[in-house]
Enzyme design. Sequence first.
Site, PDB file in Angstrom:
ATOM      1  N   ALA A  12       0.801  -1.150   0.018  1.00 55.15           N
ATOM      2  CA  ALA A  12      -0.355   0.228  -0.559  1.00 55.15           C
ATOM      3  C   ALA A  12       0.627   1.202  -0.157  1.00 55.15           C
ATOM      4  CB  ALA A  12      -1.101  -0.462   1.468  1.00 55.15           C
ATOM      5  N   ARG A  18      -2.682   8.460 -10.735  1.00 56.54           N
ATOM      6  CA  ARG A  18      -3.304   8.268 -11.955  1.00 56.54           C
ATOM      7  C   ARG A  18      -4.799   9.695 -11.369  1.00 56.54           C
ATOM      8  NH1 ARG A  18      -3.120   3.471 -15.448  1.00 56.54           N
ATOM      9  NH2 ARG A  18      -4.825   4.358 -16.260  1.00 56.54           N
ATOM     10  N   TYR A 349     -33.513  16.038  17.906  1.00 57.27           N
ATOM     11  CA  TYR A 349     -32.365  15.580  17.895  1.00 57.27           C
ATOM     12  C   TYR A 349     -31.570  14.680  19.206  1.00 57.27           C
ATOM     13  CZ  TYR A 349     -26.558  15.183  18.803  1.00 57.27           C
ATOM     14  OH  TYR A 349     -25.560  15.756  18.832  1.00 57.27           O
TER      15      TYR A 349
END
Length: 447
Positions: A12, A18, A349
């Site tokens: 990795a 690109r 909420y």
Amino acid sequence: MAEMAVAVVILAAGQGSRMQSDLPKVLHRLAGVPLVGHALRTAGQLQPELTIVVAGHGAEAVGRAVTRLEPEARIVLQSEQLGTGHAVRQTLTELEGFEGKVIVLYGDTPFIGTDTLAALADHPADLVVLGFEAADPGRYGRLVVTERGLERIVEYKDADEATRRIGLCNSGVMALDAGLLRQLVVRLGSDNASGEYYLTDLVALARAEGRRAEVVICDERETLGINTRTELAAAEAAFQTRARRDAMENGVTLCDPATVWFALDTWIGRDAVIGQNVVFGPGVTVESGAEILPFCHLEGCHVSSGATVGPFARLRPGAELGGDVHVGNFVEIKNSVLNQGVKVGHLTYLGDASIGEHSNIGAGTVTCNYDGVGKHRTDIGARAFIGSDTMLVAPVRVGNDALTGSGSVITRDVPDGALAVGRARQENRPGLAVRMMAALRAEKDRK
């Protein structure tokens, strides 16, 4: 699970130029998680003794992401990107003393299946390469196979015309004995068109040592690598198509499949119903028989059987909905437990809260959980009734069977069974509204 000890190495380190991005390629998201997370998840199914990730470009960010996804993974640095063989060489210290099979994967190749990895891990050959028959071989490396097995891998840039006509292509994934890897990877050279140390050259070195090399063949779709944002979008589309199909085959109703988006780890039980335009972020489980109505977003939450969510609701990480809970439109739940039968109809909420069984939360209720520095909890007991437009200033507790008056600001605990009203006394001034409006209009006219 593999029959012998397995270590997984995930490469990795590349920049992924690109992608036209400052973000390391393996951190671009597919199905809600970084690309490298797909490799980590698949590798984890083998229960490896070691998981090693080779980081390079953006190593600090890659390391943080990997640690969040797999805390036991070990991170090694490839400070210069000199090829796949050079990358694997950086893992030798971590692999010291390990005896078993080492599988080399790529952080930008998300779709290799667990069965394919198991076939690599359990293959008796000393070295096994994962190959595929390509519809368009293009610039893939070619696998040269004879009756004696895999002879060599030839990179496209180094291949002659006859070799380029071979349809069996190299995925880059490889499995080999750990001792053989330690012996051969230090002998790799860079005498090729790119001046890099190719991991693929291990095949020729192994054959020269009299070792057996073979190929495991998988479907080309498993080998899809991500190099551009176009390819990332194509991979997302492929993942979503498969996830939708799997969900429906497992008994989930998708009212409009093309508009439902899944994360890598989304789990939905049979007879659940998912409406249009629902998005699942990572970490969501929905039990059998629940219903998610259109235009909802869920992440890091659990929805129990019989619960209904939406439309236009948001469940954030830590939201736990018990059986037969109803969360309605324009409701947001974060880090809160709603127990059996709770109803939160709309425009509310609830953050850092616990709501007892069969309580009713009125429209416009807000748990005021953040003081600018820390978060505080709100606890509401069973069978409580929270009047519309109640502000619950945490930390605060509302007892069992208690009630708050509409428009109240609750700053102190409410005992069981009590009515709490916390609002200014209303005063009516006869005729004042008419006089005020007349005065305002006159002032406007003068201007």
